[in-house]
Scaffold this motif. Structure first.
Motif, PDB file in Angstrom:
ATOM      1  N   MET A 216       6.696  -1.286 -10.282  1.00 28.99           N
ATOM      2  CA  MET A 216       7.261  -0.054  -9.672  1.00 28.99           C
ATOM      3  C   MET A 216       8.525  -0.264  -8.689  1.00 28.99           C
ATOM      4  N   LYS A 217       9.649   0.465  -8.913  1.00 33.04           N
ATOM      5  CA  LYS A 217      10.644   0.385  -8.312  1.00 33.04           C
ATOM      6  C   LYS A 217      10.609   1.222  -6.977  1.00 33.04           C
ATOM      7  N   ASN A 218      11.444   0.884  -5.969  1.00 32.08           N
ATOM      8  CA  ASN A 218      11.330   1.523  -4.794  1.00 32.08           C
ATOM      9  C   ASN A 218      11.920   3.019  -4.869  1.00 32.08           C
ATOM     10  N   THR A 219      12.917   3.082  -5.708  1.00 29.25           N
ATOM     11  CA  THR A 219      13.574   4.361  -6.097  1.00 29.25           C
ATOM     12  C   THR A 219      12.476   5.352  -6.676  1.00 29.25           C
ATOM     13  N   GLN A 220      11.535   4.763  -7.507  1.00 30.29           N
ATOM     14  CA  GLN A 220      10.694   5.555  -8.041  1.00 30.29           C
ATOM     15  C   GLN A 220       9.529   5.843  -7.081  1.00 30.29           C
ATOM     16  N   LEU A 221       9.133   5.189  -6.219  1.00 31.90           N
ATOM     17  CA  LEU A 221       8.098   5.538  -5.064  1.00 31.90           C
ATOM     18  C   LEU A 221       8.763   6.570  -4.031  1.00 31.90           C
ATOM     19  N   ASN A 222       9.811   6.566  -3.674  1.00 32.25           N
ATOM     20  CA  ASN A 222      10.712   7.485  -2.824  1.00 32.25           C
ATOM     21  C   ASN A 222       9.796   8.912  -2.614  1.00 32.25           C
ATOM     22  N   ASN A 223       9.699   9.515  -3.790  1.00 30.42           N
ATOM     23  CA  ASN A 223       9.626  10.998  -3.952  1.00 30.42           C
ATOM     24  C   ASN A 223       7.948  11.123  -4.330  1.00 30.42           C
ATOM     25  N   THR A 224       7.067   9.913  -4.229  1.00 33.87           N
ATOM     26  CA  THR A 224       5.909   9.790  -4.767  1.00 33.87           C
ATOM     27  C   THR A 224       5.097   9.850  -3.312  1.00 33.87           C
ATOM     28  N   ARG A 225       3.870  10.666  -3.312  1.00 38.23           N
ATOM     29  CA  ARG A 225       2.956  10.855  -2.246  1.00 38.23           C
ATOM     30  C   ARG A 225       1.860   9.800  -2.661  1.00 38.23           C
ATOM     31  N   LEU A 226       1.669   8.892  -1.517  1.00 39.24           N
ATOM     32  CA  LEU A 226       0.752   7.963  -1.660  1.00 39.24           C
ATOM     33  C   LEU A 226      -0.699   8.683  -1.385  1.00 39.24           C
ATOM     34  N   ASP A 227      -1.541   8.575  -2.340  1.00 45.29           N
ATOM     35  CA  ASP A 227      -3.131   8.865  -2.118  1.00 45.29           C
ATOM     36  C   ASP A 227      -3.883   8.167  -2.835  1.00 45.29           C
ATOM     37  N   MET A 228      -5.340   8.149  -2.487  1.00 47.03           N
ATOM     38  CA  MET A 228      -6.294   7.508  -3.050  1.00 47.03           C
ATOM     39  C   MET A 228      -6.296   7.118  -4.207  1.00 47.03           C
ATOM     40  N   ASN A 229      -6.457   8.613  -5.216  1.00 43.61           N
ATOM     41  CA  ASN A 229      -6.630   8.404  -6.697  1.00 43.61           C
ATOM     42  C   ASN A 229      -5.256   7.575  -7.141  1.00 43.61           C
ATOM     43  N   ARG A 230      -4.124   7.905  -6.568  1.00 46.15           N
ATOM     44  CA  ARG A 230      -2.891   7.330  -7.230  1.00 46.15           C
ATOM     45  C   ARG A 230      -3.032   5.594  -7.091  1.00 46.15           C
ATOM     46  N   LEU A 231      -3.690   5.250  -5.733  1.00 46.20           N
ATOM     47  CA  LEU A 231      -3.879   3.729  -5.705  1.00 46.20           C
ATOM     48  C   LEU A 231      -4.957   3.154  -6.686  1.00 46.20           C
ATOM     49  N   ALA A 232      -6.013   4.152  -6.880  1.00 47.21           N
ATOM     50  CA  ALA A 232      -7.124   3.672  -7.864  1.00 47.21           C
ATOM     51  C   ALA A 232      -6.687   3.447  -9.206  1.00 47.21           C
ATOM     52  N   ALA A 233      -5.243   4.320  -9.651  1.00 45.72           N
ATOM     53  CA  ALA A 233      -4.863   4.433 -10.873  1.00 45.72           C
ATOM     54  C   ALA A 233      -3.932   3.270 -11.143  1.00 45.72           C
ATOM     55  N   MET A 234      -3.557   2.375 -10.073  1.00 43.74           N
ATOM     56  CA  MET A 234      -2.501   1.548 -10.133  1.00 43.74           C
ATOM     57  C   MET A 234      -3.364  -0.089 -10.316  1.00 43.74           C
ATOM     58  N   ASP A 235      -2.445  -1.018 -10.974  1.00 46.67           N
ATOM     59  CA  ASP A 235      -3.191  -2.233 -10.866  1.00 46.67           C
ATOM     60  C   ASP A 235      -3.625  -2.657  -9.374  1.00 46.67           C
ATOM     61  N   ALA A 236      -4.695  -3.267  -9.241  1.00 46.39           N
ATOM     62  CA  ALA A 236      -5.355  -3.487  -8.089  1.00 46.39           C
ATOM     63  C   ALA A 236      -4.187  -4.624  -7.275  1.00 46.39           C
ATOM     64  N   ALA A 237      -3.885  -5.464  -7.981  1.00 43.75           N
ATOM     65  CA  ALA A 237      -2.786  -6.532  -7.220  1.00 43.75           C
ATOM     66  C   ALA A 237      -1.569  -5.470  -6.823  1.00 43.75           C
ATOM     67  N   GLN A 238      -0.832  -4.689  -7.725  1.00 42.79           N
ATOM     68  CA  GLN A 238       0.306  -3.986  -7.355  1.00 42.79           C
ATOM     69  C   GLN A 238       0.019  -3.042  -6.030  1.00 42.79           C
ATOM     70  N   ALA A 239      -1.256  -2.285  -6.204  1.00 47.39           N
ATOM     71  CA  ALA A 239      -1.713  -1.377  -5.232  1.00 47.39           C
ATOM     72  C   ALA A 239      -1.602  -2.177  -3.867  1.00 47.39           C
ATOM     73  N   THR A 240      -2.061  -3.445  -3.648  1.00 41.73           N
ATOM     74  CA  THR A 240      -2.267  -4.347  -2.600  1.00 41.73           C
ATOM     75  C   THR A 240      -0.959  -4.601  -2.105  1.00 41.73           C
ATOM     76  N   ARG A 241      -0.054  -4.839  -3.096  1.00 44.33           N
ATOM     77  CA  ARG A 241       1.296  -5.389  -2.386  1.00 44.33           C
ATOM     78  C   ARG A 241       2.068  -4.044  -1.925  1.00 44.33           C
ATOM     79  N   LEU A 242       1.727  -3.008  -2.486  1.00 49.95           N
ATOM     80  CA  LEU A 242       2.469  -1.743  -1.983  1.00 49.95           C
ATOM     81  C   LEU A 242       1.713  -1.552  -0.470  1.00 49.95           C
ATOM     82  N   LEU A 243       0.619  -1.636  -0.299  1.00 46.08           N
ATOM     83  CA  LEU A 243       0.269  -1.243   0.893  1.00 46.08           C
ATOM     84  C   LEU A 243       0.430  -2.212   2.126  1.00 46.08           C
ATOM     85  N   HIS A 244       0.885  -3.444   1.707  1.00 46.22           N
ATOM     86  CA  HIS A 244       1.021  -4.411   2.507  1.00 46.22           C
ATOM     87  C   HIS A 244       2.399  -3.998   2.943  1.00 46.22           C
ATOM     88  N   GLN A 245       3.514  -3.787   1.928  1.00 50.87           N
ATOM     89  CA  GLN A 245       4.642  -3.465   2.331  1.00 50.87           C
ATOM     90  C   GLN A 245       4.814  -2.277   3.138  1.00 50.87           C
TER      91      GLN A 245
END
Length: 440
Positions: free
Chosen positions: A1-30
């Protein structure tokens, strides 16, 4: 998922759970890396996490530090276990939560109000892993010692919190996920401690937070039932005594809850000072009382005006000073003193907010103005009036209404935290948020 797609997205637990685990981890670290570096992350951290990280910045906590702490000595640990009401509901907590934690490769942790781990149960393998991060009996897990984590942040915010992976401030905890909820004493709403479920980050599920919160509520319900039974026992003892007592009297338990009354309008509870004792004691709601011990409580006999020399319902002239102490992060109080004596009580989070606003606005606030100050919604006047009615049961001698205000004759002092940004950290009230930013 590109940063431009994330800019208008609100981070929440349900969204994290729906993501690939590795992708979610990378996003949180970033998100964590960019935020701690003072840069704009691709997506903002959740508000509860961002607020906690800001507190860690102000504390100067090192995000690369370990999580070790000096453990309580065994005798002190046992003492804390014996003296907390949480011990009475441990069977419920174990039955409702420990088994589920075990099956889901997690552990249940129960702490006291300071964040010290009193008990833990669950998966044996995870218990061994928990030793490696000092998540063990006697360890300290407040934010001050361990940074952003579910136990410490739930203590600070006084509400259920879930913290996953790199949302933890200290890097050592990035391979963990945890969900925690506060447990309050239903007798006086005092914070007793935290019930938490923790485990490897791979065991993360957004529903864990709801589970932990429900179990905490069940524990509070069990304590409430125990309290009602104790009130009934006290009533059976006090009723015959009150039949023989002349004048006005009331039997209350150790927390001031009424069991029986004669000659007075019945009330649910009478606020008692911390250092309550037998003898003659002045109470703001009753005046001067003769206090005698009862099994499981106290007999309060209201002295008449001729004997005590003070009115049984003292007015504001009997009080000269009110001190609103908001200096501590999780426990707040109001102290009333004057010629008739002194008295103090702890405050619930909502009552602390309301009294703080009234201390700032000595000219008074209408119900609509208080609703705007506390809820950001002028229409919530019914809620405000109900809460102010509860406050005035014990502070009628210093609080006037129409508008709500402290009496002019009373000196009011606010004792705040050393850093204004730490004022009532749980609060989302607009008036409190403005004060944290220096706009009060």
């Amino acid at each position: 998922m590109k940063n431009t797609q994330l800019n208008n997205t609100r981070l929440d637990m349900n969204r994290l759970a729906a993501m690939d685990a590795a992708q979610a981890t990378r996003l949180l670290h970033q998100v964590r890396e960019e935020t701690l570096a003072g840069r704009t992350p691709p997506i903002a951290p959740r508000p509860v996490i961002d607020a906690s990280w800001q507190r860690m910045f102000r504390l100067g906590l090192d995000p690369d530090q370990g999580t070790s702490s000096v453990l309580l000595q065994r005798d002190e640990l046992e003492q804390r276990r014996r003296t907390t009401v949480l011990g009475e509901v441990m069977r419920t907590l174990s039955t409702m939560l420990a088994g589920i934690a075990d099956a889901s490769m997690q552990i249940m942790v129960v702490t006291d109000e300071q964040g010290r781990v009193l008990w833990r149960e669950g998966n044996l393998s995870v218990l061994r892993q928990a030793n490696g991060i000092c998540l063990e009996e006697g360890a300290a897990w407040s934010e001050h010692t361990t940074g952003t984590n579910a136990v410490g942040t739930a203590l600070a915010m006084r509400r259920a919190v879930q913290v996953h992976s790199a949302e933890h401030y200290v890097q050592t905890l990035h391979s963990w996920t945890c969900a925690a909820a506060p447990v309050h004493d239903p007798r006086d709403q005092r914070l007793l401690g935290i019930v938490d479920v923790s485990g490897p980050a791979s065991s993360f599920h957004p529903s864990t937070l709801a589970l932990v919160g429900s179990v905490a509520q069940l524990a509070e319900a069990e304590m409430r039932d125990r309290h009602l039974r104790s009130i009934e026992r006290l009533r059976s003892v006090a009723a015959p005594i009150l039949c023989r007592v002349g004048g006005r009297a009331v039997a209350v338990d150790a927390h001031g809850w009424t069991a029986a009354v004669t000659g007075l309008a019945p009330v649910d509870r009478i606020a008692l000072p911390k250092s309550f004792r037998a003898g003659r004691v002045w109470l703001p709601s009753l005046g001067m009382c003769a206090v005698e011990p009862l099994p499981g409580g106290w007999l309060l006999r209201v002295e008449d005006e001729n004997r005590s020399g003070v009115s049984s319902l003292p007015g504001a002239e009997a009080v000269s000073r009110v001190v609103l102490d908001l200096s501590r992060p999780r426990r707040w109080s109001v102290a009333v003193s004057g010629a008739a004596g002194s008295w103090s009580q702890e405050l619930s989070p909502r009552h602390a907010e309301l009294l703080y606003v009234l201390a700032l606005h000595r000219d008074g606030r209408t119900a609509a103005e208080l609703a705007e100050d506390v809820f950001g919604d002028r229409t919530r006047t019914v809620t405000v009036r109900a809460e102010m009615s509860r406050i005035r049961r014990n502070l009628a001698s210093v609080l006037a209404h129409r508008p709500y205000r402290f009496s002019e004759e009373v000196g009011v002092e606010i004792v705040g935290p050393a850093d204004p940004a730490d004022l009532l950290p749980h609060s989302t009230a607009p008036a409190v948020r403005s004060a944290r930013l220096g706009r009060a």
